[in-house]
Design a protein around this motif. Structure first.
Motif, PDB file in Angstrom:
ATOM      1  N   PHE A   8      58.641  45.525  38.959  1.00 16.48           N
ATOM      2  CA  PHE A   8      57.292  45.032  38.641  1.00 16.48           C
ATOM      3  C   PHE A   8      56.583  44.755  39.951  1.00 16.48           C
ATOM      4  O   PHE A   8      57.190  44.274  40.910  1.00 16.48           O
ATOM      5  CB  PHE A   8      57.386  43.745  37.810  1.00 16.48           C
ATOM      6  N   ARG A   9      55.296  45.075  39.992  1.00 12.79           N
ATOM      7  CA  ARG A   9      54.477  44.810  41.180  1.00 12.79           C
ATOM      8  C   ARG A   9      53.321  43.917  40.776  1.00 12.79           C
ATOM      9  O   ARG A   9      52.565  44.222  39.851  1.00 12.79           O
ATOM     10  CB  ARG A   9      53.955  46.118  41.750  1.00 12.79           C
ATOM     11  N   LEU A  10      53.178  42.810  41.505  1.00 11.78           N
ATOM     12  CA  LEU A  10      52.073  41.879  41.315  1.00 11.78           C
ATOM     13  C   LEU A  10      51.177  41.948  42.536  1.00 11.78           C
ATOM     14  O   LEU A  10      51.653  41.849  43.675  1.00 11.78           O
ATOM     15  CB  LEU A  10      52.600  40.452  41.130  1.00 11.78           C
ATOM     16  N   ILE A  11      49.891  42.124  42.305  1.00 13.62           N
ATOM     17  CA  ILE A  11      48.911  42.181  43.382  1.00 13.62           C
ATOM     18  C   ILE A  11      47.983  40.988  43.200  1.00 13.62           C
ATOM     19  O   ILE A  11      47.346  40.842  42.158  1.00 13.62           O
ATOM     20  CB  ILE A  11      48.134  43.509  43.345  1.00 13.62           C
ATOM     21  N   LEU A  12      47.945  40.125  44.207  1.00 12.29           N
ATOM     22  CA  LEU A  12      47.097  38.938  44.168  1.00 12.29           C
ATOM     23  C   LEU A  12      45.938  39.126  45.125  1.00 12.29           C
ATOM     24  O   LEU A  12      46.141  39.453  46.301  1.00 12.29           O
ATOM     25  CB  LEU A  12      47.887  37.689  44.584  1.00 12.29           C
ATOM     26  N   LEU A  13      44.728  38.910  44.633  1.00 11.94           N
ATOM     27  CA  LEU A  13      43.534  39.041  45.460  1.00 11.94           C
ATOM     28  C   LEU A  13      42.652  37.821  45.262  1.00 11.94           C
ATOM     29  O   LEU A  13      42.218  37.535  44.139  1.00 11.94           O
ATOM     30  CB  LEU A  13      42.756  40.311  45.094  1.00 11.94           C
ATOM     31  N   ARG A  14      42.411  37.119  46.346  1.00 13.59           N
ATOM     32  CA  ARG A  14      41.435  36.033  46.304  1.00 13.59           C
ATOM     33  C   ARG A  14      40.057  36.671  46.482  1.00 13.59           C
ATOM     34  O   ARG A  14      39.894  37.617  47.266  1.00 13.59           O
ATOM     35  CB  ARG A  14      41.687  35.028  47.426  1.00 13.59           C
ATOM     36  N   HIS A  15      39.064  36.177  45.756  1.00 10.31           N
ATOM     37  CA  HIS A  15      37.720  36.744  45.887  1.00 10.31           C
ATOM     38  C   HIS A  15      37.263  36.713  47.341  1.00 10.31           C
ATOM     39  O   HIS A  15      37.715  35.893  48.137  1.00 10.31           O
ATOM     40  CB  HIS A  15      36.717  36.006  44.978  1.00 10.31           C
ATOM     41  N   ALA A  16      36.365  37.614  47.668  1.00  7.08           N
ATOM     42  CA  ALA A  16      35.811  37.693  49.018  1.00  7.08           C
ATOM     43  C   ALA A  16      34.882  36.500  49.265  1.00  7.08           C
ATOM     44  O   ALA A  16      34.608  35.704  48.369  1.00  7.08           O
ATOM     45  CB  ALA A  16      35.075  39.025  49.179  1.00  7.08           C
ATOM     46  N   ARG A  17      34.394  36.397  50.501  1.00  8.57           N
ATOM     47  CA  ARG A  17      33.552  35.253  50.885  1.00  8.57           C
ATOM     48  C   ARG A  17      32.288  35.172  50.038  1.00  8.57           C
ATOM     49  O   ARG A  17      31.643  36.171  49.781  1.00  8.57           O
ATOM     50  CB  ARG A  17      33.127  35.361  52.344  1.00  8.57           C
ATOM     51  N   SER A  18      31.990  33.953  49.681  1.00  5.14           N
ATOM     52  CA  SER A  18      30.787  33.720  48.877  1.00  5.14           C
ATOM     53  C   SER A  18      29.929  32.675  49.557  1.00  5.14           C
ATOM     54  O   SER A  18      30.408  31.877  50.361  1.00  5.14           O
ATOM     55  CB  SER A  18      31.163  33.264  47.465  1.00  5.14           C
ATOM     56  N   GLY A  19      28.664  32.697  49.197  1.00  2.80           N
ATOM     57  CA  GLY A  19      27.757  31.693  49.711  1.00  2.80           C
ATOM     58  C   GLY A  19      27.938  30.376  48.970  1.00  2.80           C
ATOM     59  O   GLY A  19      28.595  30.308  47.934  1.00  2.80           O
ATOM     60  N   MET A 110      47.242  43.310  38.760  1.00  4.17           N
ATOM     61  CA  MET A 110      46.464  42.639  39.800  1.00  4.17           C
ATOM     62  C   MET A 110      45.732  41.468  39.173  1.00  4.17           C
ATOM     63  O   MET A 110      45.160  41.598  38.088  1.00  4.17           O
ATOM     64  CB  MET A 110      45.440  43.585  40.446  1.00  4.17           C
ATOM     65  N   LEU A 111      45.754  40.331  39.883  1.00  2.00           N
ATOM     66  CA  LEU A 111      44.949  39.179  39.509  1.00  2.00           C
ATOM     67  C   LEU A 111      43.911  38.954  40.590  1.00  2.00           C
ATOM     68  O   LEU A 111      44.252  38.905  41.777  1.00  2.00           O
ATOM     69  CB  LEU A 111      45.815  37.915  39.385  1.00  2.00           C
ATOM     70  N   MET A 117      44.653  28.335  43.230  1.00  3.58           N
ATOM     71  CA  MET A 117      45.571  28.943  42.268  1.00  3.58           C
ATOM     72  C   MET A 117      46.262  30.194  42.809  1.00  3.58           C
ATOM     73  O   MET A 117      47.471  30.359  42.634  1.00  3.58           O
ATOM     74  CB  MET A 117      44.859  29.261  40.947  1.00  3.58           C
ATOM     75  N   ILE A 118      45.508  31.078  43.468  1.00  2.89           N
ATOM     76  CA  ILE A 118      46.109  32.306  44.009  1.00  2.89           C
ATOM     77  C   ILE A 118      47.195  31.931  45.016  1.00  2.89           C
ATOM     78  O   ILE A 118      48.295  32.480  45.002  1.00  2.89           O
ATOM     79  CB  ILE A 118      45.030  33.218  44.646  1.00  2.89           C
ATOM     80  N   GLU A 119      46.895  30.986  45.887  1.00  6.96           N
ATOM     81  CA  GLU A 119      47.889  30.555  46.874  1.00  6.96           C
ATOM     82  C   GLU A 119      49.099  29.914  46.199  1.00  6.96           C
ATOM     83  O   GLU A 119      50.248  30.158  46.601  1.00  6.96           O
ATOM     84  CB  GLU A 119      47.261  29.577  47.856  1.00  6.96           C
ATOM     85  N   ASP A 120      48.877  29.121  45.178  1.00  6.41           N
ATOM     86  CA  ASP A 120      49.983  28.492  44.455  1.00  6.41           C
ATOM     87  C   ASP A 120      50.905  29.535  43.830  1.00  6.41           C
ATOM     88  O   ASP A 120      52.135  29.397  43.870  1.00  6.41           O
ATOM     89  CB  ASP A 120      49.465  27.550  43.365  1.00  6.41           C
ATOM     90  N   VAL A 121      50.330  30.585  43.248  1.00 10.78           N
ATOM     91  CA  VAL A 121      51.137  31.648  42.637  1.00 10.78           C
ATOM     92  C   VAL A 121      51.920  32.390  43.718  1.00 10.78           C
ATOM     93  O   VAL A 121      53.116  32.660  43.573  1.00 10.78           O
ATOM     94  CB  VAL A 121      50.259  32.618  41.816  1.00 10.78           C
ATOM     95  N   LEU A 142      44.775  40.209  50.186  1.00  8.54           N
ATOM     96  CA  LEU A 142      45.451  40.926  49.112  1.00  8.54           C
ATOM     97  C   LEU A 142      46.948  40.968  49.414  1.00  8.54           C
ATOM     98  O   LEU A 142      47.362  41.486  50.446  1.00  8.54           O
ATOM     99  CB  LEU A 142      44.896  42.342  48.983  1.00  8.54           C
ATOM    100  N   ALA A 143      47.728  40.390  48.521  1.00 10.08           N
ATOM    101  CA  ALA A 143      49.184  40.385  48.648  1.00 10.08           C
ATOM    102  C   ALA A 143      49.775  41.303  47.591  1.00 10.08           C
ATOM    103  O   ALA A 143      49.382  41.245  46.429  1.00 10.08           O
ATOM    104  CB  ALA A 143      49.723  38.970  48.464  1.00 10.08           C
ATOM    105  N   VAL A 144      50.708  42.138  48.012  1.00  5.30           N
ATOM    106  CA  VAL A 144      51.450  42.984  47.082  1.00  5.30           C
ATOM    107  C   VAL A 144      52.870  42.426  47.046  1.00  5.30           C
ATOM    108  O   VAL A 144      53.579  42.443  48.057  1.00  5.30           O
ATOM    109  CB  VAL A 144      51.460  44.462  47.521  1.00  5.30           C
ATOM    110  N   ILE A 145      53.242  41.913  45.890  1.00  2.00           N
ATOM    111  CA  ILE A 145      54.545  41.283  45.710  1.00  2.00           C
ATOM    112  C   ILE A 145      55.358  42.163  44.767  1.00  2.00           C
ATOM    113  O   ILE A 145      54.949  42.409  43.635  1.00  2.00           O
ATOM    114  CB  ILE A 145      54.388  39.867  45.127  1.00  2.00           C
TER     115      ILE A 145
END
Length: 175
Positions: A8-19, A110-111, A117-121, A142-145
């Motif tokens: 199984f491959r999990l891909i975690l992506l935190r949203h890009a920079r926002s204002g 991918m999440l 939350m992303i860091e906690d996971v 983007l982390a590929v686990i």
């Protein structure tokens, strides 16, 4: 990336920079800033160039997450399955891990979501002291686990970080 296919491959992506939220604007409606748009395009293209293509993308319904997801549709193809999940916006990390476990029968997931939350996971599967997060989980990180085994109950185990992608600052500045 690993030579053999992971269980199984999990891909975690935190949203890009926002204002920052504008006066009277809800946090939910915050948009990517100029840097964030460039980061989202770069990380999507970088993932596509490396053959990272999830079976399913689950994305927070927050505007900044939806805007981060959209370049993946362009980079990976219109047929990429992106589903928007309200609970990824305000839910705790347990919502994220529950979604991972609910979709662990897939080859990959991918999440796209929010910190912390992303860091906690990430830390749950790879350990509290993982060297990739010395300064926290960055925007557009983007982390590929990869998981080598699954338990009989469908829970995943034996995780390893197989890729850690960040948009290159000089590339972001050129966009």
């Amino acid at each position: 990336m690993q030579d053999s296919a992971p269980a199984f491959r999990l891909i975690l992506l935190r949203h890009a920079r926002s204002g920052w939220a504008l006066p009277g604007q809800r946090d939910f409606d915050r948009m990517l800033d100029e840097t964030g748009y460039a980061e989202a395009k770069l990380i999507a293209q970088s993932a596509a160039d490396r053959g990272i293509r999830p079976d399913l993308i689950l994305c927070s319904t927050a505007v900044r997450c939806r805007q981060t997801a959209e370049p993946f549709r362009r980079a990976l193809g219109e047929d990429i399955d992106i589903r928007y999940v309200d609970h990824l916006y305000a839910g705790p990390a347990a919502v994220y891990t529950d979604l991972v476990e609910a979709h662990a029968e897939r080859a990959s997931l991918m999440l796209i979501g929010h910190n912390p939350m992303i860091e906690d996971v990430f830390r749950r599967f790879l350990g509290e002291e993982h060297s990739a997060l010395t300064n926290g989980y960055p925007p557009a990180g983007l982390a590929v686990i990869d998981f080598s085994t699954r338990s009989a109950a469908g829970r995943i185990s034996a995780a390893a970080l197989s890729a850690w992608l960040l948009p290159e600052p000089e590339e972001v500045a050129r966009r």
